[in-house]
Motif scaffolding. Sequence first.
Motif, PDB file in Angstrom:
ATOM      1  N   ARG A 100      -1.505  -6.971   2.004  1.00 56.02           N
ATOM      2  CA  ARG A 100      -2.082  -6.201   3.233  1.00 56.02           C
ATOM      3  C   ARG A 100      -1.507  -4.868   3.343  1.00 56.02           C
ATOM      4  NH1 ARG A 100      -1.177  -8.060   7.676  1.00 56.02           N
ATOM      5  NH2 ARG A 100       0.588  -9.510   7.158  1.00 56.02           N
ATOM      6  N   ALA A 101      -0.260  -4.616   2.836  1.00 51.05           N
ATOM      7  CA  ALA A 101       0.199  -3.466   2.970  1.00 51.05           C
ATOM      8  C   ALA A 101      -0.194  -2.238   1.794  1.00 51.05           C
ATOM      9  CB  ALA A 101       1.734  -3.526   2.797  1.00 51.05           C
ATOM     10  N   GLY A 102      -0.692  -1.389   2.333  1.00 50.59           N
ATOM     11  CA  GLY A 102      -1.047  -0.048   1.574  1.00 50.59           C
ATOM     12  C   GLY A 102      -2.247  -0.238   0.948  1.00 50.59           C
ATOM     13  N   ARG A 103      -3.172  -1.061   1.213  1.00 52.38           N
ATOM     14  CA  ARG A 103      -4.466  -1.319   0.597  1.00 52.38           C
ATOM     15  C   ARG A 103      -5.646  -0.322   1.112  1.00 52.38           C
ATOM     16  NH1 ARG A 103      -9.366  -4.043  -0.044  1.00 52.38           N
ATOM     17  NH2 ARG A 103      -9.880  -5.112  -1.750  1.00 52.38           N
ATOM     18  N   SER A 121       7.975   4.660   1.970  1.00 50.75           N
ATOM     19  CA  SER A 121       6.786   5.015   3.000  1.00 50.75           C
ATOM     20  C   SER A 121       6.708   3.862   4.026  1.00 50.75           C
ATOM     21  CB  SER A 121       5.688   5.372   2.177  1.00 50.75           C
ATOM     22  OG  SER A 121       5.235   3.982   1.542  1.00 50.75           O
ATOM     23  N   PRO A 122       5.714   4.210   5.134  1.00 48.27           N
ATOM     24  CA  PRO A 122       5.349   3.193   6.000  1.00 48.27           C
ATOM     25  C   PRO A 122       4.675   1.876   5.531  1.00 48.27           C
ATOM     26  CG  PRO A 122       4.871   5.210   6.944  1.00 48.27           C
ATOM     27  CD  PRO A 122       5.240   5.541   5.650  1.00 48.27           C
ATOM     28  N   GLU A 123       3.791   2.252   4.228  1.00 51.20           N
ATOM     29  CA  GLU A 123       3.371   1.302   3.709  1.00 51.20           C
ATOM     30  C   GLU A 123       4.161   0.358   2.945  1.00 51.20           C
ATOM     31  OE1 GLU A 123       0.543   4.713   4.629  1.00 51.20           O
ATOM     32  OE2 GLU A 123       2.579   4.489   3.512  1.00 51.20           O
ATOM     33  N   TYR A 124       5.227   0.776   2.333  1.00 49.41           N
ATOM     34  CA  TYR A 124       6.302   0.347   1.641  1.00 49.41           C
ATOM     35  C   TYR A 124       7.035  -0.940   2.651  1.00 49.41           C
ATOM     36  CZ  TYR A 124      10.643  -1.138  -0.718  1.00 49.41           C
ATOM     37  OH  TYR A 124      11.604  -1.852  -1.044  1.00 49.41           O
ATOM     38  N   PHE A 125       7.422  -0.101   3.517  1.00 48.39           N
ATOM     39  CA  PHE A 125       8.127  -1.049   4.606  1.00 48.39           C
ATOM     40  C   PHE A 125       7.468  -2.216   5.199  1.00 48.39           C
ATOM     41  CE2 PHE A 125      11.481   2.639   4.439  1.00 48.39           C
ATOM     42  CZ  PHE A 125      12.411   1.791   4.083  1.00 48.39           C
ATOM     43  N   GLU A 126       6.009  -1.817   5.297  1.00 43.69           N
ATOM     44  CA  GLU A 126       5.302  -2.630   5.860  1.00 43.69           C
ATOM     45  C   GLU A 126       5.006  -4.004   4.906  1.00 43.69           C
ATOM     46  OE1 GLU A 126       0.232  -3.808   6.982  1.00 43.69           O
ATOM     47  OE2 GLU A 126       1.007  -1.808   6.290  1.00 43.69           O
ATOM     48  N   HIS A 173       9.730  -5.437  -7.619  1.00 44.97           N
ATOM     49  CA  HIS A 173       9.565  -4.133  -6.725  1.00 44.97           C
ATOM     50  C   HIS A 173       8.389  -4.592  -6.069  1.00 44.97           C
ATOM     51  CE1 HIS A 173       6.566  -1.988  -9.195  1.00 44.97           C
ATOM     52  NE2 HIS A 173       7.190  -2.635 -10.176  1.00 44.97           N
ATOM     53  N   LEU A 174       8.270  -3.782  -4.849  1.00 43.30           N
ATOM     54  CA  LEU A 174       7.231  -3.615  -3.992  1.00 43.30           C
ATOM     55  C   LEU A 174       6.581  -2.284  -3.800  1.00 43.30           C
ATOM     56  CD1 LEU A 174       8.801  -5.681  -0.929  1.00 43.30           C
ATOM     57  CD2 LEU A 174       6.917  -6.504  -2.816  1.00 43.30           C
ATOM     58  N   ASP A 175       7.082  -1.493  -4.152  1.00 47.31           N
ATOM     59  CA  ASP A 175       6.398   0.145  -4.263  1.00 47.31           C
ATOM     60  C   ASP A 175       5.276  -0.112  -5.469  1.00 47.31           C
ATOM     61  OD1 ASP A 175       8.818   0.093  -6.230  1.00 47.31           O
ATOM     62  OD2 ASP A 175       8.011   2.283  -6.769  1.00 47.31           O
ATOM     63  N   THR A 176       4.300   0.968  -5.371  1.00 52.44           N
ATOM     64  CA  THR A 176       3.390   1.251  -6.614  1.00 52.44           C
ATOM     65  C   THR A 176       3.211   2.524  -6.798  1.00 52.44           C
ATOM     66  OG1 THR A 176       1.619   1.829  -4.956  1.00 52.44           O
ATOM     67  CG2 THR A 176       2.019  -0.730  -4.944  1.00 52.44           C
ATOM     68  N   GLU A 191      -9.551   1.455   0.876  1.00 53.18           N
ATOM     69  CA  GLU A 191     -10.756   1.111   1.077  1.00 53.18           C
ATOM     70  C   GLU A 191     -11.468   0.801  -0.544  1.00 53.18           C
ATOM     71  OE1 GLU A 191     -13.258   3.138   3.401  1.00 53.18           O
ATOM     72  OE2 GLU A 191     -12.405   2.687   5.470  1.00 53.18           O
ATOM     73  N   ASP A 192     -11.016   1.580  -1.377  1.00 50.84           N
ATOM     74  CA  ASP A 192     -11.602   1.475  -2.672  1.00 50.84           C
ATOM     75  C   ASP A 192     -10.930   0.403  -3.612  1.00 50.84           C
ATOM     76  OD1 ASP A 192      -9.017   2.308  -3.204  1.00 50.84           O
ATOM     77  OD2 ASP A 192      -9.627   4.164  -4.277  1.00 50.84           O
ATOM     78  N   GLY A 193      -9.863  -0.605  -2.817  1.00 53.09           N
ATOM     79  CA  GLY A 193      -9.222  -1.696  -3.580  1.00 53.09           C
ATOM     80  C   GLY A 193      -8.086  -1.292  -4.160  1.00 53.09           C
ATOM     81  N   SER A 194      -7.483  -0.053  -4.245  1.00 50.09           N
ATOM     82  CA  SER A 194      -6.509   0.348  -4.636  1.00 50.09           C
ATOM     83  C   SER A 194      -5.132   0.151  -3.687  1.00 50.09           C
ATOM     84  CB  SER A 194      -6.404   1.923  -5.380  1.00 50.09           C
ATOM     85  OG  SER A 194      -6.662   2.694  -4.112  1.00 50.09           O
ATOM     86  N   TYR A 195      -3.930   0.387  -4.246  1.00 49.02           N
ATOM     87  CA  TYR A 195      -2.898   0.142  -3.390  1.00 49.02           C
ATOM     88  C   TYR A 195      -1.852   1.313  -3.545  1.00 49.02           C
ATOM     89  CZ  TYR A 195      -4.362  -4.479  -2.969  1.00 49.02           C
ATOM     90  OH  TYR A 195      -5.279  -5.852  -2.749  1.00 49.02           O
ATOM     91  N   THR A 196      -1.402   1.808  -2.685  1.00 49.13           N
ATOM     92  CA  THR A 196      -0.441   2.816  -2.400  1.00 49.13           C
ATOM     93  C   THR A 196       0.721   2.625  -1.556  1.00 49.13           C
ATOM     94  OG1 THR A 196      -1.993   4.526  -3.036  1.00 49.13           O
ATOM     95  CG2 THR A 196      -0.153   5.419  -2.209  1.00 49.13           C
ATOM     96  N   ARG A 197       2.099   2.420  -2.228  1.00 50.22           N
ATOM     97  CA  ARG A 197       3.166   2.082  -1.446  1.00 50.22           C
ATOM     98  C   ARG A 197       4.173   2.801  -1.969  1.00 50.22           C
ATOM     99  NH1 ARG A 197       1.074  -3.351  -1.779  1.00 50.22           N
ATOM    100  NH2 ARG A 197       2.584  -3.812  -3.485  1.00 50.22           N
ATOM    101  N   ALA A 198       4.253   4.303  -1.654  1.00 48.27           N
ATOM    102  CA  ALA A 198       5.326   5.203  -1.881  1.00 48.27           C
ATOM    103  C   ALA A 198       6.724   4.638  -1.649  1.00 48.27           C
ATOM    104  CB  ALA A 198       5.091   6.565  -1.716  1.00 48.27           C
ATOM    105  N   CYS A 199       7.727   5.074  -2.289  1.00 51.70           N
ATOM    106  CA  CYS A 199       9.045   4.715  -1.878  1.00 51.70           C
ATOM    107  C   CYS A 199       9.457   5.086  -0.419  1.00 51.70           C
ATOM    108  CB  CYS A 199      10.127   5.079  -2.868  1.00 51.70           C
ATOM    109  SG  CYS A 199      10.333   7.068  -2.770  1.00 51.70           S
TER     110      CYS A 199
END
Length: 395
Positions: A13-16, A28-33, A76-79, A18-26
């Motif tokens: 659910r974190a960093g998803r 980043s708020p998405e990473y910490f989510e 790891h959780l980052d992408t 609309e195109d179905g890709s995921y971005t959770r940079a180190c």
Amino acid sequence: MNKVNEILNEIGRAGRAEDGSYTRACYSPEYFEAVDITEKLMREYGMVTSRDAAGNLRGVLRGAGLGHKSIIIGSHLDTVPSGGLFDGAYGVAGGLEVVRKLKEEGRKLRHTLELYAFNAEESNPLGATFGSRAVTGLVSPEQPGLAEALKNYGHTVDEITACRRDFSDAKCYLELHIEQGDYLFNEGLKIGVVSGIVSVISYRVTAIGHSNHAGTTMMKNRHDAMVAMARLITEADKRCRAIDDTLVLTVGTIKCWPGSENVIPGKVECTFEMRHMEKSKTDELIKEIREIADSIDTVKFEIVNMINKGSVSCDAHLMDVIGAAAKEAGEKPVVMPSGAGHDANPMAHRVPIGMIFVPSKDGLSHCPEEWTEPQDTEAGAEVLYRTVLALDAED
């Protein structure tokens, strides 16, 4: 019931996008989510959690025995930017599934079980495998640009060096991961027992020529840095293919100065990254690259080593335990090397490591199309679970 896919999708659910890709940079708020989601699950399953300045999350499930060293699971959780669901996060989800299943079955391990969700495994301004390197004490305070990069994330070098843990109480490290290649998928196999992780050697290569007017400078008088770099790249590619079938060379970045369509490039900078299990092969390739560069007389080349992560071998005993666990689960494991880098690499400098691979559909990874079938992710988690039980039965 195996719930690894349910757990993985919860983390996803974190960093998803609309195109179905995921971005959770180190950092980043998405990473910490993703960290928040994972920590919540850890606590639900009975783990005691903590975080460090490197952005890592650690969960601990205390064992019943005295004097038994910890079995550590991690990933790891980052992408990467616009990456997939599985790379990294699947290994964390697999570790969570082990803890969940232990709770469901009412099992109490003799050994303490730890689960790490590492930060910054992917390429980033701090250097890849940053989180696991911080835990293992492999982040050098003298790393060029480290202090400045950390300042951008609100941290200091001293805070990162303080993340190093004592591994004297650790038995081993296990990592579950998608293959990110096509071998298992093409062979119709579900489980790979990793034998080792190839080296990652990277050089900054700069061609220095002379900028001049594109219309008035005749071809015979040019010192074109772009043309020279192109020659070096194509010749290096040929040499790489000739040295060994499993040696790889990638020129993944390029910068050009002054960067104008009507000015002859005076300076071009690229990264040359090479990978192989044997140091002699990468040494041979860089030697030949330097020789090619010396033979190009229109420019001057500067070649500087930036990353030198040597290859590491997986522990033979852990490989045997993983293989036996796979057979017990009804799978046909195959021993294979990893062509990608992992957090297991820095961990191998402190404790014995073992890795489990599951297939990547069509060999795709680091892209939105990255996919592993649910039955394959469940098989990997089951093998990890059985591996933990087998290791817990040992002294």
